[in-house]
Enzyme design. Structure first.
Site, PDB file in Angstrom:
ATOM      1  CG  HIS A  12     -21.435  13.681 -52.394  1.00 27.24           C
ATOM      2  ND1 HIS A  12     -21.517  12.645 -51.508  1.00 27.24           N
ATOM      3  CD2 HIS A  12     -20.447  13.373 -53.240  1.00 27.24           C
ATOM      4  CE1 HIS A  12     -20.598  11.745 -51.798  1.00 27.24           C
ATOM      5  NE2 HIS A  12     -19.940  12.152 -52.862  1.00 27.24           N
ATOM      6  CB  ALA A  53     -10.257  14.971 -75.486  1.00 21.69           C
TER       7      ALA A  53
END
Ligand SMILES: CC(C)(COP(=O)(O)OP(=O)(O)OC[C@H]1O[C@@H](n2cnc3c(N)ncnc32)[C@H](O)[C@@H]1OP(=O)(O)O)[C@@H](O)C(=O)NCCC(=O)NCCS
Length: 180
Positions: free
Chosen positions: A87, A142
């Site tokens: 954004h 992870a």
């Protein structure tokens, strides 16, 4: 449900609850697989390619405004997030929500904003943002947040993601990175 996409290869698997927005921008090569509840969210005019035999883990989301290319035989854990845009936040006084999105320019017009090389593995909850190239045969641990390139045959972990091991083709060994 069969979504309309730019191109379906043979034996593509789309798991229960998965969704594709703006399928015209999506190419799913043969034997690629979206595990259940995965979402591919493309903007008009974007280009998302999932390579042959590549499996996207459950509850993952890929959002594409420019170009994202996943190679062949990649596997991902559940809940990964890949986005090639942000954004905008540069205009003071206007809610960020209303400022639109920004995709960073690539060096060459035809380059992908994000590319992931053949045979790589992304662990659970991996986040990839910005213009990033991950090489082939690489591992991302992870919960890692990838904001910079990762070369071929590397293991990278953490937030921000850093390389902890690389394959040495001279010694034929995986070696610890000296700064890890
Ligand atoms: C990245 C990974 C493959 C590394 O495995 P490995 O090569 O056996 O590496 P090690 O376990 O020896 O770890 C090496 C170092 O990295 C650290 N590390 C490993 N995985 C990490 C992670 N995800 N985030 C942060 N640090 C990590 C270890 O703590 C260790 O640190 P130390 O040297 O200070 O002790 C593994 O830890 C991982 O994250 N696997 C993903 C599992 C997953 O998400 N599966 C989903 C199903 S597809």
């Amino acid at each position: 449900m069969l979504y309309r996409v730019n191109r379906y290869g043979k034996n593509v698997y789309i798991g229960f609850g998965s969704k594709i927005v703006c399928g015209k921008s999506v190419t799913l090569h043969s034997k690629s697989c979206l595990m259940p509840y995965t979402m591919l969210l493309c903007h008009k005019g974007s280009n998302l390619v999932i390579g042959e035999g590549t499996e996207i883990g459950m509850f993952s989301r890929i959002t594409c405004a420019g170009k994202i290319t996943l190679g062949k035989e990649i596997i991902t854990g559940p809940n990964i997030f890949i986005s090639d845009h942000n954004h905008r936040y540069d205009i003071i006084g206007i809610p960020i929500k209303q400022q639109g999105i920004l995709t960073r320019k690539t060096k060459n017009e035809n380059d992908s904003n994000i590319s992931i090389g053949d045979g790589s593995w992304l662990g659970a909850n991996v986040v990839i943002i910005g213009n990033v190239k991950i090489g082939k045969g690489s591992v991302v641990g992870a919960n890692s947040v990838v904001t910079k390139d990762i070369p071929d045959y590397s293991v990278a972990v953490g937030n921000p993601c850093r390389i902890i091991k690389s394959y040495n083709s001279a010694t034929l060994n995986w070696e610890k990175a000296t700064n890890s």
